[in-house]
Design an enzyme around this catalytic site. Structure first.
Site, PDB file in Angstrom:
ATOM      1  N   ASN A   6      -3.153  -3.941  50.599  1.00 11.20           N
ATOM      2  CA  ASN A   6      -4.258  -2.979  50.679  1.00 11.20           C
ATOM      3  C   ASN A   6      -3.622  -1.528  50.759  1.00 11.20           C
ATOM      4  O   ASN A   6      -2.756  -1.357  51.855  1.00 11.20           O
ATOM      5  CB  ASN A   6      -5.363  -3.196  52.051  1.00 11.20           C
ATOM      6  CG  ASN A   6      -6.019  -4.415  51.797  1.00 11.20           C
ATOM      7  OD1 ASN A   6      -6.279  -4.891  50.571  1.00 11.20           O
ATOM      8  ND2 ASN A   6      -6.249  -5.025  52.825  1.00 11.20           N
TER       9      ASN A   6
ATOM     10  N   GLN B 206      -7.253  -0.559  53.609  1.00  4.77           N
ATOM     11  CA  GLN B 206      -6.071  -0.854  54.457  1.00  4.77           C
ATOM     12  C   GLN B 206      -6.702  -0.389  55.831  1.00  4.77           C
ATOM     13  O   GLN B 206      -7.270   0.909  56.105  1.00  4.77           O
ATOM     14  CB  GLN B 206      -5.040   0.370  54.234  1.00  4.77           C
ATOM     15  CG  GLN B 206      -3.669  -0.051  55.096  1.00  4.77           C
ATOM     16  CD  GLN B 206      -2.707   0.786  54.655  1.00  4.77           C
ATOM     17  OE1 GLN B 206      -2.578   1.533  53.513  1.00  4.77           O
ATOM     18  NE2 GLN B 206      -1.388   0.883  55.452  1.00  4.77           N
TER      19      GLN B 206
ATOM     20  N   HIS C 223       2.364  -3.491  55.129  1.00  6.84           N
ATOM     21  CA  HIS C 223       2.294  -4.854  55.106  1.00  6.84           C
ATOM     22  C   HIS C 223       1.933  -5.692  53.829  1.00  6.84           C
ATOM     23  O   HIS C 223       0.962  -5.119  53.364  1.00  6.84           O
ATOM     24  CB  HIS C 223       1.683  -5.276  56.514  1.00  6.84           C
ATOM     25  CG  HIS C 223       0.165  -5.101  56.538  1.00  6.84           C
ATOM     26  ND1 HIS C 223      -0.052  -3.764  56.889  1.00  6.84           N
ATOM     27  CD2 HIS C 223      -1.156  -5.518  56.099  1.00  6.84           C
ATOM     28  CE1 HIS C 223      -1.580  -3.601  56.784  1.00  6.84           C
ATOM     29  NE2 HIS C 223      -1.761  -4.660  56.536  1.00  6.84           N
TER      30      HIS C 223
HETATM   31  P1  5GP Z   1      -5.085  -4.094  56.323  1.00  6.41           P
HETATM   32  O1  5GP Z   1      -6.688  -3.895  56.256  1.00  6.41           O
HETATM   33  O2  5GP Z   1      -4.608  -3.029  57.023  1.00  6.41           O
HETATM   34  O3  5GP Z   1      -4.338  -4.598  55.022  1.00  6.41           O
HETATM   35  O4  5GP Z   1      -4.885  -5.306  57.160  1.00  6.41           O
HETATM   36  C1  5GP Z   1      -4.621  -5.270  58.683  1.00  6.41           C
HETATM   37  C2  5GP Z   1      -4.535  -6.764  59.057  1.00  6.41           C
HETATM   38  O5  5GP Z   1      -4.218  -6.687  60.498  1.00  6.41           O
HETATM   39  C3  5GP Z   1      -6.276  -7.335  59.012  1.00  6.41           C
HETATM   40  O6  5GP Z   1      -6.123  -8.512  58.530  1.00  6.41           O
HETATM   41  C4  5GP Z   1      -6.397  -7.599  60.562  1.00  6.41           C
HETATM   42  O7  5GP Z   1      -6.883  -8.767  60.909  1.00  6.41           O
HETATM   43  C5  5GP Z   1      -4.918  -7.655  61.187  1.00  6.41           C
HETATM   44  N1  5GP Z   1      -4.620  -7.424  62.464  1.00  6.41           N
HETATM   45  C6  5GP Z   1      -5.261  -6.234  63.161  1.00  6.41           C
HETATM   46  N2  5GP Z   1      -5.057  -6.256  64.618  1.00  6.41           N
HETATM   47  C7  5GP Z   1      -4.314  -7.253  64.600  1.00  6.41           C
HETATM   48  C8  5GP Z   1      -3.474  -7.785  65.914  1.00  6.41           C
HETATM   49  O8  5GP Z   1      -3.710  -7.246  67.009  1.00  6.41           O
HETATM   50  N3  5GP Z   1      -2.649  -9.197  65.602  1.00  6.41           N
HETATM   51  C9  5GP Z   1      -2.767  -9.528  64.464  1.00  6.41           C
HETATM   52  N4  5GP Z   1      -1.839 -10.762  64.257  1.00  6.41           N
HETATM   53  N5  5GP Z   1      -3.400  -9.109  63.336  1.00  6.41           N
HETATM   54  C10 5GP Z   1      -4.283  -8.003  63.399  1.00  6.41           C
END
Ligand code: 5GP
Length: 112
Positions: A82, A89, A95
């Site tokens: 994302n 994101q 990531h």
């Molecule tokens: P994005 O939406 O930025 O691509 O993905 C961020 C991801 O980080 C999401 O899937 C969310 O569930 C995960 N996430 C958010 N906070 C934490 C956390 O404290 N620990 C872990 N292991 N994952 C997290």
């Protein structure tokens, strides 16, 4: 600048389940999995979003690490990035999501 959420996870200030780690990358289980297996492959060198990485070797190493982590757990899988709030994101530290573990044929389509 205050550390990102993922820097705090890398520093073990916030607990997570680590499935892979080397000098440059860490892979953890997502806290709110969107698939039976949902991992996050995170470069320790901070960038806000993947399109900030302009070095081909650095970009290649990130994707090769994501593939290595995925193959260590899954035969088939989906890699997702994302990019920016409009791209979904939520954590602004680059990531790659590794998703998989669905029953054969039941993986959701895009937008599903
Ligand atoms: P994005 O939406 O930025 O691509 O993905 C961020 C991801 O980080 C999401 O899937 C969310 O569930 C995960 N996430 C958010 N906070 C934490 C956390 O404290 N620990 C872990 N292991 N994952 C997290």
């Amino acid at each position: 600048m205050s550390p990102t959420l993922f820097e705090r996870i890398i520093a073990r200030e916030i607990p997570s389940t680590v499935v892979y780690e080397d000098d440059d990358y860490i892979a953890i289980k997502d806290i709110a999995p969107k698939a039976p297996v949902h991992l996050l492959v995170i470069p320790k060198k901070v960038s806000t979003r993947i399109d900030e990485i302009s070095d081909a070797a650095e970009m290649g190493r990130l994707w090769l690490t994501a593939v290595k982590v995925a193959q260590s757990q899954l035969a088939d899988y989906r890699l997702v990035v994302n990019v920016g709030a409009g791209g979904g994101q939520e954590v602004f530290h680059t990531h790659i999501h590794v998703l998989g573990g669905w029953d054969t044929g039941s993986a959701v389509g895009f937008g599903g």
